[in-house]
Write a protein that holds these residues in place. Structure first.
Motif, PDB file in Angstrom:
ATOM      1  N   SER A 230      -4.824  -1.188   0.290  1.00  0.00           N
ATOM      2  CA  SER A 230      -4.703  -1.109  -1.017  1.00  0.00           C
ATOM      3  C   SER A 230      -5.312  -2.020  -1.983  1.00  0.00           C
ATOM      4  O   SER A 230      -6.110  -2.845  -1.377  1.00  0.00           O
ATOM      5  N   ASP A 231      -5.091  -1.829  -3.163  1.00  0.00           N
ATOM      6  CA  ASP A 231      -6.190  -2.420  -4.264  1.00  0.00           C
ATOM      7  C   ASP A 231      -5.617  -3.617  -4.796  1.00  0.00           C
ATOM      8  O   ASP A 231      -6.169  -4.799  -4.499  1.00  0.00           O
ATOM      9  N   ALA A 232      -4.955  -3.570  -5.943  1.00  0.00           N
ATOM     10  CA  ALA A 232      -4.552  -4.435  -6.835  1.00  0.00           C
ATOM     11  C   ALA A 232      -3.537  -5.334  -6.010  1.00  0.00           C
ATOM     12  O   ALA A 232      -3.557  -6.674  -6.424  1.00  0.00           O
ATOM     13  N   ASP A 233      -2.663  -4.726  -5.413  1.00  0.00           N
ATOM     14  CA  ASP A 233      -1.830  -5.601  -4.548  1.00  0.00           C
ATOM     15  C   ASP A 233      -1.484  -5.026  -3.306  1.00  0.00           C
ATOM     16  O   ASP A 233      -2.180  -4.147  -2.745  1.00  0.00           O
ATOM     17  N   ASP A 234      -0.263  -5.275  -2.764  1.00  0.00           N
ATOM     18  CA  ASP A 234       0.076  -4.838  -1.230  1.00  0.00           C
ATOM     19  C   ASP A 234       0.935  -3.544  -1.258  1.00  0.00           C
ATOM     20  O   ASP A 234       1.285  -2.980  -0.250  1.00  0.00           O
ATOM     21  N   GLN A 235       1.306  -2.896  -2.505  1.00  0.00           N
ATOM     22  CA  GLN A 235       1.934  -1.660  -2.728  1.00  0.00           C
ATOM     23  C   GLN A 235       0.971  -0.730  -2.387  1.00  0.00           C
ATOM     24  O   GLN A 235      -0.165  -0.657  -2.684  1.00  0.00           O
TER      25      GLN A 235
ATOM     26  N   LEU B 124       1.764   6.269  13.354  1.00  0.00           N
ATOM     27  CA  LEU B 124       1.295   5.515  12.453  1.00  0.00           C
ATOM     28  C   LEU B 124       0.245   4.338  13.015  1.00  0.00           C
ATOM     29  O   LEU B 124       0.783   3.829  14.192  1.00  0.00           O
ATOM     30  N   LYS B 125      -1.013   4.032  12.428  1.00  0.00           N
ATOM     31  CA  LYS B 125      -1.545   2.923  13.224  1.00  0.00           C
ATOM     32  C   LYS B 125      -2.025   2.207  11.900  1.00  0.00           C
ATOM     33  O   LYS B 125      -2.715   2.680  11.054  1.00  0.00           O
ATOM     34  N   ALA B 126      -1.615   0.751  11.749  1.00  0.00           N
ATOM     35  CA  ALA B 126      -1.812  -0.031  10.606  1.00  0.00           C
ATOM     36  C   ALA B 126      -1.917  -1.505  11.153  1.00  0.00           C
ATOM     37  O   ALA B 126      -2.000  -1.800  12.260  1.00  0.00           O
TER      38      ALA B 126
ATOM     39  N   LYS C 120      -1.292  -7.371   7.343  1.00  0.00           N
ATOM     40  CA  LYS C 120      -1.579  -6.029   6.564  1.00  0.00           C
ATOM     41  C   LYS C 120      -0.846  -5.056   7.019  1.00  0.00           C
ATOM     42  O   LYS C 120      -0.986  -4.069   6.573  1.00  0.00           O
ATOM     43  N   THR C 121      -0.032  -5.304   8.044  1.00  0.00           N
ATOM     44  CA  THR C 121       0.973  -3.763   8.612  1.00  0.00           C
ATOM     45  C   THR C 121       1.856  -3.938   7.244  1.00  0.00           C
ATOM     46  O   THR C 121       2.465  -4.851   7.040  1.00  0.00           O
ATOM     47  N   PRO C 122       2.097  -2.743   6.940  1.00  0.00           N
ATOM     48  CA  PRO C 122       3.370  -2.440   6.039  1.00  0.00           C
ATOM     49  C   PRO C 122       4.780  -3.068   6.617  1.00  0.00           C
ATOM     50  O   PRO C 122       4.880  -2.958   7.936  1.00  0.00           O
ATOM     51  N   GLU C 123       5.379  -3.546   5.614  1.00  0.00           N
ATOM     52  CA  GLU C 123       6.589  -4.088   6.330  1.00  0.00           C
ATOM     53  C   GLU C 123       7.797  -3.019   6.610  1.00  0.00           C
ATOM     54  O   GLU C 123       8.453  -3.071   7.339  1.00  0.00           O
ATOM     55  N   LYS C 124       7.586  -1.898   5.783  1.00  0.00           N
ATOM     56  CA  LYS C 124       8.550  -0.774   5.788  1.00  0.00           C
ATOM     57  C   LYS C 124       7.814   0.279   5.176  1.00  0.00           C
ATOM     58  O   LYS C 124       6.802   0.093   4.346  1.00  0.00           O
ATOM     59  N   ILE C 125       8.195   1.541   5.291  1.00  0.00           N
ATOM     60  CA  ILE C 125       7.692   2.955   4.706  1.00  0.00           C
ATOM     61  C   ILE C 125       8.872   3.701   4.369  1.00  0.00           C
ATOM     62  O   ILE C 125       9.679   3.834   5.149  1.00  0.00           O
ATOM     63  N   THR C 126       8.953   3.985   3.268  1.00  0.00           N
ATOM     64  CA  THR C 126       9.845   4.889   2.731  1.00  0.00           C
ATOM     65  C   THR C 126       9.169   6.315   2.611  1.00  0.00           C
ATOM     66  O   THR C 126       8.201   6.324   1.883  1.00  0.00           O
ATOM     67  N   LEU C 127      10.040   7.259   3.093  1.00  0.00           N
ATOM     68  CA  LEU C 127       9.437   8.754   3.140  1.00  0.00           C
ATOM     69  C   LEU C 127      10.205   9.612   2.130  1.00  0.00           C
ATOM     70  O   LEU C 127      11.520   9.318   2.194  1.00  0.00           O
TER      71      LEU C 127
ATOM     72  N   PHE D 252       5.696   5.640   0.670  1.00  0.00           N
ATOM     73  CA  PHE D 252       5.887   4.461  -0.018  1.00  0.00           C
ATOM     74  C   PHE D 252       5.769   3.167   0.764  1.00  0.00           C
ATOM     75  O   PHE D 252       6.633   3.010   1.483  1.00  0.00           O
ATOM     76  N   VAL D 253       4.701   2.403   0.603  1.00  0.00           N
ATOM     77  CA  VAL D 253       4.792   1.038   1.163  1.00  0.00           C
ATOM     78  C   VAL D 253       5.161  -0.210   0.061  1.00  0.00           C
ATOM     79  O   VAL D 253       4.160  -0.262  -0.840  1.00  0.00           O
ATOM     80  N   PRO D 254       6.367  -0.551   0.208  1.00  0.00           N
ATOM     81  CA  PRO D 254       6.535  -1.435  -1.192  1.00  0.00           C
ATOM     82  C   PRO D 254       5.854  -2.994  -0.975  1.00  0.00           C
ATOM     83  O   PRO D 254       5.909  -3.668  -1.782  1.00  0.00           O
ATOM     84  N   ALA D 255       5.679  -3.241   0.454  1.00  0.00           N
ATOM     85  CA  ALA D 255       5.013  -4.747   0.657  1.00  0.00           C
ATOM     86  C   ALA D 255       4.477  -4.602   1.986  1.00  0.00           C
ATOM     87  O   ALA D 255       4.755  -3.981   3.036  1.00  0.00           O
ATOM     88  N   ALA D 256       3.278  -5.748   2.124  1.00  0.00           N
ATOM     89  CA  ALA D 256       2.787  -5.744   3.250  1.00  0.00           C
ATOM     90  C   ALA D 256       3.702  -7.130   4.037  1.00  0.00           C
ATOM     91  O   ALA D 256       4.476  -7.602   3.661  1.00  0.00           O
ATOM     92  N   GLN D 257       3.443  -7.244   5.432  1.00  0.00           N
ATOM     93  CA  GLN D 257       4.147  -8.385   6.220  1.00  0.00           C
ATOM     94  C   GLN D 257       3.410  -9.538   6.153  1.00  0.00           C
ATOM     95  O   GLN D 257       2.838 -10.235   7.039  1.00  0.00           O
ATOM     96  N   GLY D 258       3.193 -10.082   4.911  1.00  0.00           N
ATOM     97  CA  GLY D 258       2.784 -11.335   4.318  1.00  0.00           C
ATOM     98  C   GLY D 258       1.298 -11.452   3.853  1.00  0.00           C
ATOM     99  O   GLY D 258       0.919 -12.533   3.129  1.00  0.00           O
ATOM    100  N   ASP D 259       0.547 -10.461   3.842  1.00  0.00           N
ATOM    101  CA  ASP D 259      -0.813 -10.341   3.462  1.00  0.00           C
ATOM    102  C   ASP D 259      -0.908  -9.961   2.016  1.00  0.00           C
ATOM    103  O   ASP D 259       0.151  -9.180   1.480  1.00  0.00           O
ATOM    104  N   ASP D 260      -1.946 -10.150   1.176  1.00  0.00           N
ATOM    105  CA  ASP D 260      -2.120  -9.575   0.157  1.00  0.00           C
ATOM    106  C   ASP D 260      -2.408  -8.029  -0.203  1.00  0.00           C
ATOM    107  O   ASP D 260      -2.260  -7.537  -1.162  1.00  0.00           O
ATOM    108  N   VAL D 261      -2.884  -7.688   0.598  1.00  0.00           N
ATOM    109  CA  VAL D 261      -3.149  -6.074   0.835  1.00  0.00           C
ATOM    110  C   VAL D 261      -2.443  -5.291   2.155  1.00  0.00           C
ATOM    111  O   VAL D 261      -1.931  -5.994   2.946  1.00  0.00           O
TER     112      VAL D 261
END
Length: 205
Positions: free
Chosen positions: A63-68, A86-88, A93-100, A148-157
């Motif tokens: 991701s670029d500007a933020d973690d979404q 999925l490999k992340a 930097k791993t996605p917290e969750k993914i919505t499909l 859609f990745v709404p957030a990472a697991q703690g990182d900025d990207v």
């Protein structure tokens, strides 16, 4: 897969050790040149890899500007999805969750929350490809898929290095059905019927 993973939405274990790749891999049915990443620092297609490159971390989507992150994946056929591969990461930097979202090709960061997802997956941290079972009833006739990745697991990207799918596909019928309707009957094209206008014609007479 073990029985535990068959009934769990977010199984992150690697049960896919066959180097030849699973027979129901949908890699060949992904329209790779038209995969789009929103808020991605790289092209979305970098994560769509052949099976033998699934563990390669040199090419990844971040991701670029933020973690979404939003990833739009079109298919060249109609597919029935069984699993997301999925490999992340690594780590935070791993996605917290993914919505499909199935068949929602124009979703962006403003509209994604206005639509109910087809399924939501909690993502686990790990060093290998994880298989996440999908509810096939929600992904039965899919021409495109939005992740859609709404957030990472703690990182900025957020970082994703591989995305794949298991399932089945059927050829899409691209030929339009042409139906010709007669706006006004042309009497010269039709036999006259006895009793109409006092005339009657018959083939061969």
């Amino acid at each position: 897969m073990s029985d535990n993973c068959n009934h769990h939405e977010g199984c992150g274990h690697d049960h896919l050790g066959n180097d030849l790749g699973p027979q129901d891999s949908l890699f060949s049915q992904i329209d790779r040149p038209n995969v789009i990443a929103l808020n991605g620092a790289h092209k979305g297609s970098v994560v769509i890899k052949p099976w033998n490159e699934r563990e390669d971390n040199s090419q990844y989507l971040e991701s670029d500007a933020d973690d979404q992150l939003i990833l739009r994946i079109p298919f060249t056929s109609n597919v029935r999805l069984r699993s997301l591969l999925l490999k992340a990461g690594p780590g935070g930097k791993t996605p917290e969750k993914i919505t499909l979202y199935a068949n929602a090709p124009h979703l962006d960061f403003e509209s994604v929350n206005d639509r109910n997802p087809s399924q939501e997956l909690e993502i686990v941290q790990g060093n290998s490809v994880g298989e996440y079972p999908l509810r096939t009833v929600k992904f039965n006739n899919v021409s495109n898929l939005t992740l859609f990745v709404p957030a990472a697991q703690g990182d900025d990207v957020t970082r994703i290095s591989y995305v794949g799918f298991l399932g089945h596909w059927t050829k899409r019928n691209e030929a339009p059905v042409v139906t010709v309707y007669e706006a006004q009957a042309n009497l010269a094209d039709h036999e006259k019927i006895q009793g109409m206008d006092g005339t009657y014609s018959n083939v061969g007479h």
